[in-house]
Design a protein around this motif. Structure first.
Motif, PDB file in Angstrom:
ATOM      1  N   THR A  69     -11.654  41.694  81.077  1.00  0.00           N
ATOM      2  CA  THR A  69     -10.220  42.183  81.672  1.00  0.00           C
ATOM      3  C   THR A  69     -10.100  41.976  83.108  1.00  0.00           C
ATOM      4  O   THR A  69     -10.836  41.845  84.100  1.00  0.00           O
ATOM      5  N   ASP A  70      -8.764  41.907  83.575  1.00  0.00           N
ATOM      6  CA  ASP A  70      -8.280  41.541  84.740  1.00  0.00           C
ATOM      7  C   ASP A  70      -8.560  43.490  85.632  1.00  0.00           C
ATOM      8  O   ASP A  70      -7.784  44.006  85.348  1.00  0.00           O
ATOM      9  N   TRP A  71      -9.489  43.412  86.576  1.00  0.00           N
ATOM     10  CA  TRP A  71      -9.778  44.818  86.873  1.00  0.00           C
ATOM     11  C   TRP A  71      -8.640  45.094  87.898  1.00  0.00           C
ATOM     12  O   TRP A  71      -8.549  46.557  88.096  1.00  0.00           O
ATOM     13  N   LEU A  72      -7.821  44.463  88.154  1.00  0.00           N
ATOM     14  CA  LEU A  72      -6.717  44.972  89.253  1.00  0.00           C
ATOM     15  C   LEU A  72      -5.722  45.379  88.543  1.00  0.00           C
ATOM     16  O   LEU A  72      -4.701  45.871  88.815  1.00  0.00           O
ATOM     17  N   VAL A  73      -5.522  44.892  87.131  1.00  0.00           N
ATOM     18  CA  VAL A  73      -4.508  45.541  86.200  1.00  0.00           C
ATOM     19  C   VAL A  73      -4.830  46.334  85.238  1.00  0.00           C
ATOM     20  O   VAL A  73      -4.274  47.378  84.981  1.00  0.00           O
ATOM     21  N   SER A  74      -5.745  46.080  84.635  1.00  0.00           N
ATOM     22  CA  SER A  74      -6.349  46.895  83.543  1.00  0.00           C
ATOM     23  C   SER A  74      -7.607  47.945  83.662  1.00  0.00           C
ATOM     24  O   SER A  74      -8.528  47.232  84.224  1.00  0.00           O
ATOM     25  N   PRO A  75      -7.776  48.994  83.295  1.00  0.00           N
ATOM     26  CA  PRO A  75      -8.918  49.908  83.086  1.00  0.00           C
ATOM     27  C   PRO A  75     -10.221  49.028  82.991  1.00  0.00           C
ATOM     28  O   PRO A  75     -10.128  48.219  81.847  1.00  0.00           O
ATOM     29  N   VAL A  76     -11.144  49.232  83.521  1.00  0.00           N
ATOM     30  CA  VAL A  76     -12.526  48.353  83.394  1.00  0.00           C
ATOM     31  C   VAL A  76     -13.275  49.572  82.554  1.00  0.00           C
ATOM     32  O   VAL A  76     -13.659  50.582  82.981  1.00  0.00           O
ATOM     33  N   ASN A  77     -13.729  49.314  81.090  1.00  0.00           N
ATOM     34  CA  ASN A  77     -14.585  49.971  80.426  1.00  0.00           C
ATOM     35  C   ASN A  77     -16.185  50.133  80.679  1.00  0.00           C
ATOM     36  O   ASN A  77     -16.715  51.132  80.733  1.00  0.00           O
ATOM     37  N   ALA A  78     -16.600  49.022  81.151  1.00  0.00           N
ATOM     38  CA  ALA A  78     -17.967  48.958  81.782  1.00  0.00           C
ATOM     39  C   ALA A  78     -18.117  49.844  82.872  1.00  0.00           C
ATOM     40  O   ALA A  78     -17.356  50.108  83.854  1.00  0.00           O
ATOM     41  N   LYS A  79     -19.337  50.786  82.657  1.00  0.00           N
ATOM     42  CA  LYS A  79     -19.653  51.329  83.839  1.00  0.00           C
ATOM     43  C   LYS A  79     -21.058  51.112  84.677  1.00  0.00           C
ATOM     44  O   LYS A  79     -21.649  50.221  84.143  1.00  0.00           O
ATOM     45  N   ALA A  80     -20.887  51.384  85.810  1.00  0.00           N
ATOM     46  CA  ALA A  80     -22.135  50.880  86.691  1.00  0.00           C
ATOM     47  C   ALA A  80     -23.511  51.553  86.118  1.00  0.00           C
ATOM     48  O   ALA A  80     -23.285  52.670  85.937  1.00  0.00           O
ATOM     49  N   GLY A  81     -24.532  50.789  86.273  1.00  0.00           N
ATOM     50  CA  GLY A  81     -25.705  51.148  85.868  1.00  0.00           C
ATOM     51  C   GLY A  81     -27.104  50.563  86.477  1.00  0.00           C
ATOM     52  O   GLY A  81     -26.674  49.276  86.767  1.00  0.00           O
ATOM     53  N   VAL A  82     -28.241  50.928  86.212  1.00  0.00           N
ATOM     54  CA  VAL A  82     -29.332  50.560  86.653  1.00  0.00           C
ATOM     55  C   VAL A  82     -30.027  50.161  85.322  1.00  0.00           C
ATOM     56  O   VAL A  82     -30.209  51.087  84.352  1.00  0.00           O
ATOM     57  N   PHE A  83     -30.378  48.810  85.045  1.00  0.00           N
ATOM     58  CA  PHE A  83     -31.039  48.490  83.743  1.00  0.00           C
ATOM     59  C   PHE A  83     -32.418  47.660  83.900  1.00  0.00           C
ATOM     60  O   PHE A  83     -32.586  47.101  85.170  1.00  0.00           O
ATOM     61  N   ARG A  84     -33.055  47.396  83.060  1.00  0.00           N
ATOM     62  CA  ARG A  84     -34.373  46.666  83.034  1.00  0.00           C
ATOM     63  C   ARG A  84     -34.015  45.447  82.567  1.00  0.00           C
ATOM     64  O   ARG A  84     -33.140  45.329  81.677  1.00  0.00           O
TER      65      ARG A  84
END
Length: 762
Positions: free
Chosen positions: A46-61
């Motif tokens: 989605t457009d992050w400037l218009v709609s809320p972003v569901n993905a969260k920041a994280g650290v992954f392997r």
């Protein structure tokens, strides 16, 4: 207790590990405990400037046991952990493009005259691009700091923010995740007890990453950090054209005509810079991040020699380095630590000016959310109790929220007089009972002949007092210590909740070797910056509002001037209104409405044509000013002895303050620039916020001496509306409009000469 550990064959002592992790909110973990990175699930659609972003920041392997990923669905930074810690990928997931084309150190530090790399890999054969297969053959710098472990944790507040007035509901600290990479240098015995920790924060819902580092001196002797670079990115060049490069070729000989010299025009502004925004909190003098910046630098990448951006010894500025312009030349005693400034990297997904501006405004709301505090204030020209009480009474009557004792009012925040302090303690309490805060003016720099030579910043070229503003104090001195101590005392004793700091530190250096707060020229800029920003951060923790006419937002200031020039005061007030509406239009491309102030003289100022003859005789012009500033969500300094002189004038002010407070949240939201004021047609700004109701509000001005009836296009994409909108003029009935394929609607406007109206979008 930790006895110690091995990493890649290196033995790290237990005490060093404990010391490295001290005061950290992160936790040391193993790679296997990280969630597995999924390239498909971790991309925002989605457009992050218009709609809320569901993905969260994280650290992954990843599937590679030597890699971890810092990702929030919008951007991704990939780290290699062996044979050293290094950024080996930085990707714009919104466009699918890579940000970098090569591996550089995570930082460099110069300690006691010797420069060391922190992390990074050597041996990349070509810096035009990065082939992942090369990574297995690349090596660690044997003289540099080596990766020994990492931690994952939450984001941390840089300093406290006490909320005491209306502001956005943004979280503090911003939501996201933190990653810390730890480095030691076991190959160099005398540096083996010195640890460097590189910190990253990635925030939820915005393509923004923050970075800084700390050095902890675990040795038994003091060390000196001469200089540092906290971020080094070999950024992909936006274009390859030698003729558009900065003017480094000027004056060079033409190979075909050796007796003739080439005189190329300066074309720096023609060069297309990489499409990202880099900002640090090492910023001071300036009306914009660009003019205040002393921490983020675009420099040549001399390792990139295989493309048109490298031509002999001439290179394009496509490497980002975040470093102080001087110093810090900081002494770090045994057992103590040093923290660098913060840098923020905002990745753009478009070259569109409005969209890039919206991204920057979102950045400030995220990492400096105090800029959304936006009280309605008046500048009173007197500071005696009778005058201040009278102005507080007027402000309370019409809904103003703050009184500032302005320049020339006689207010003295440096006073230690018990009687004077008690006087203002009572005035602060009087205002609090009326719902009005009280603040006052101070002058930091440009104090002229009132400064003693021993307290001034010393020009290294002349050996005499002299800086950007002439004779100005060195803040890293006994005078500076006393100045800030007096202000802190006055604020604590009186409860004063606002400071307007004029002539704030503008980046002066000081060559004095006798000042208490710095040793000489090399550390003078860093220590003066630390002194003033420590005060601003202290104010932020106390809930003290800060007007500062320089770029200190990231260090705690709330507001600076939007855009205006002294030359406008000489023109008639009606013309000045249009000029200042232009200033607001231009000033809000990168600032939010709440980040800038304007000025309306209700009494003579700098020879201005003021609204003082009397106010009741200038109601139409007064209303124009009220409408254009409150309608833009931009506060102005109403400077004078009173806000109204008759009941009619009072009713006018109450009308527009009431309008502002009714629509406050949308008026303080982002501005879409519809049509610039030019006195040839109507001009218009459009406030938008897809998370609110209403979702938009358009302010329309007809500056002409004739009526206007025509169609006006309103771009509604950033309201979040997709198919239809209901729009009403002022408080009338709403009408339904269909959005076209570009999310525009066209409304009919019918305006009287020299009139104002607004449209509410639902």
């Amino acid at each position: 207790m930790l006895e110690g550990r091995r990493f890649e064959g290196k033995w790290i002592s237990g005490p060093v590990i404990i010391w490295m992790l001290l005061a950290s909110t992160a936790v040391s973990i193993e790679i296997d405990s990280l969630p597995l990175y999924d390239r498909n699930e971790n991309i925002v659609g989605t457009d992050w400037l218009v709609s809320p972003v569901n993905a969260k920041a994280g650290v992954f392997r990843t599937e590679d046991p030597n890699e971890i990923v810092l990702c929030n669905g919008l951007i991704r930074r990939i780290f290699r952990l062996s044979p050293n810690g290094a950024t080996v990928g930085f990707d714009n997931l919104m466009t699918g493009e890579t940000v970098i084309r090569g591996v550089k150190p995570e930082a460099t530090v110069e300690i006691d005259g010797k420069r060391y790399s922190v992390g990074g890999l050597l041996g990349q054969p070509d810096y035009g691009f990065l082939n992942p297969s090369w990574l297995k053959q690349m090596t660690a710098d044997p003289e540099g700091f080596q990766f020994v472990g990492f931690e994952v944790g939450s984001t941390r507040a840089r300093f406290p923010w006490k909320r005491v007035r209306h502001a956005s509901d943004a979280s503090w600290p911003p939501k996201g995740t933190g990653l810390t990479l730890h480095f030691l240098q076991p190959h160099v015995p005398e540096a083996s007890a010195i640890a460097v920790s590189v910190h990253y924060e990635l925030y939820d819902g915005i393509p923004l990453l923050s970075k800084w580092f700390t050095i902890r001196n675990g040795s038994s002797w003091k060390i000196r950090l001469n200089s540092f670079v906290s971020e080094i990115l070999a950024v992909v060049e936006p274009e390859q054209d030698l003729q558009l490069m900065p003017p480094s070729l000027n004056g060079e000989h033409d190979a075909q005509m050796p007796n003739k010299r080439i005189h190329l025009p300066a074309r720096r502004n023609s060069f297309r810079w990489p499409n990202l925004h880099a900002e640090t909190d090492f910023a001071f003098y300036g009306n914009s991040e660009k003019s205040a910046n002393e921490g983020a630098h675009w420099v040549p990448d001399k390792q990139y020699t295989t493309q048109a951006t490298g031509y002999g010894k001439f290179y394009a500025p496509i490497q980002l380095e975040c470093k102080p312009s001087l110093g810090p030349n900081a002494e770090i005693p045994p057992g103590e630590s040093f923290e660098s400034f913060r840098s923020w990297i905002l990745i753009h997904d478009s070259y569109d000016r409005e969209r890039k501006g919206l991204a920057m405004r979102r950045m400030y709301r995220t990492v400096a959310p105090w800029v959304t505090e936006n009280p309605i204030f008046m500048h009173t020209m007197g500071s005696d109790p009778q005058t201040v009480r009278g102005v507080i009474d007027q402000c309370a009557e019409v809904g103003f929220e703050m009184v500032i004792m302005t320049f020339g009012s006689g207010f003295n925040i440096e006073s230690n007089s018990a009687e004077y302090i008690q006087q203002f303690k009572e005035l602060v309490e009087y205002g609090r009972q009326k719902g009005v805060e009280l603040g006052g003016y101070t002058l930091t720099a440009s104090r002229g002949g009132g400064m003693k030579d021993e307290d001034c910043a010393i020009n290294p070229r002349t050996g005499k007092p002299g800086g950007r503003y002439g004779r100005s104090p060195c803040l890293a001195s006994r005078w500076g210590d006393a100045y800030y101590a007096r202000m802190r005392n006055f604020i604590e004793q009186t409860g004063l909740s606002m400071v307007e700091d004029d002539g704030s530190y503008a980046g002066d250096v000081c060559a004095s070797t006798s000042h208490t707060g710095h040793q000489g020229f090399e550390d003078s800029k860093w220590n003066q910056w630390k002194q003033i920003t420590a005060f601003y951060k202290w104010c932020r923790g106390k809930g003290v509002y800060l007007n500062v006419p320089d770029w200190y937002y990231m260090s705690g200031s709330n507001k600076m001037y939007m855009v205006y020039y002294d030359g406008t005061w000489a023109v008639p007030k009606e013309r000045r209104a249009v000029l200042h509406r232009i200033n607001v239009y231009e000033g809000t491309w990168e600032k939010t409405p709440s980040m800038g102030w304007m000025l309306v003289p209700l009494a003579s100022h700098a020879g201005s044509d003021a609204l003082d003859s009397p106010l009741s005789a200038n109601l139409k012009t007064y209303e124009l000013y009220l409408a254009q500033y409150l309608g833009a969500g931009v506060q102005t300094c109403w400077r004078g002895p009173r806000l109204y002189d008759t009941e009619e004038t009072k009713s006018l002010v109450k009308k527009w303050v009431g309008f502002y407070k009714k629509y406050r949240r949308i008026l303080e939201s982002d501005i879409i620039h519809v049509r610039r004021p030019d006195h040839r047609d109507v001009d218009c700004i459009l406030h938008v916020n897809p998370q609110l109701a209403p979702k938009g509000l358009a302010m329309v001005f007809n500056p002409l001496d004739r009526p206007v009836k025509r169609m006006l296009r309103l771009p509604l994409y950033y309201t979040g509306l997709k198919e239809t909108a209901r729009i009403r003029e002022q408080e009338g009935k709403s009408k339904r409009y269909d959005l076209d394929r570009k999310y525009n609607v066209r409304i009919t406007i019918d305006m009287e000469p020299n009139s104002i109206t607004w449209y509410v979008i639902e």
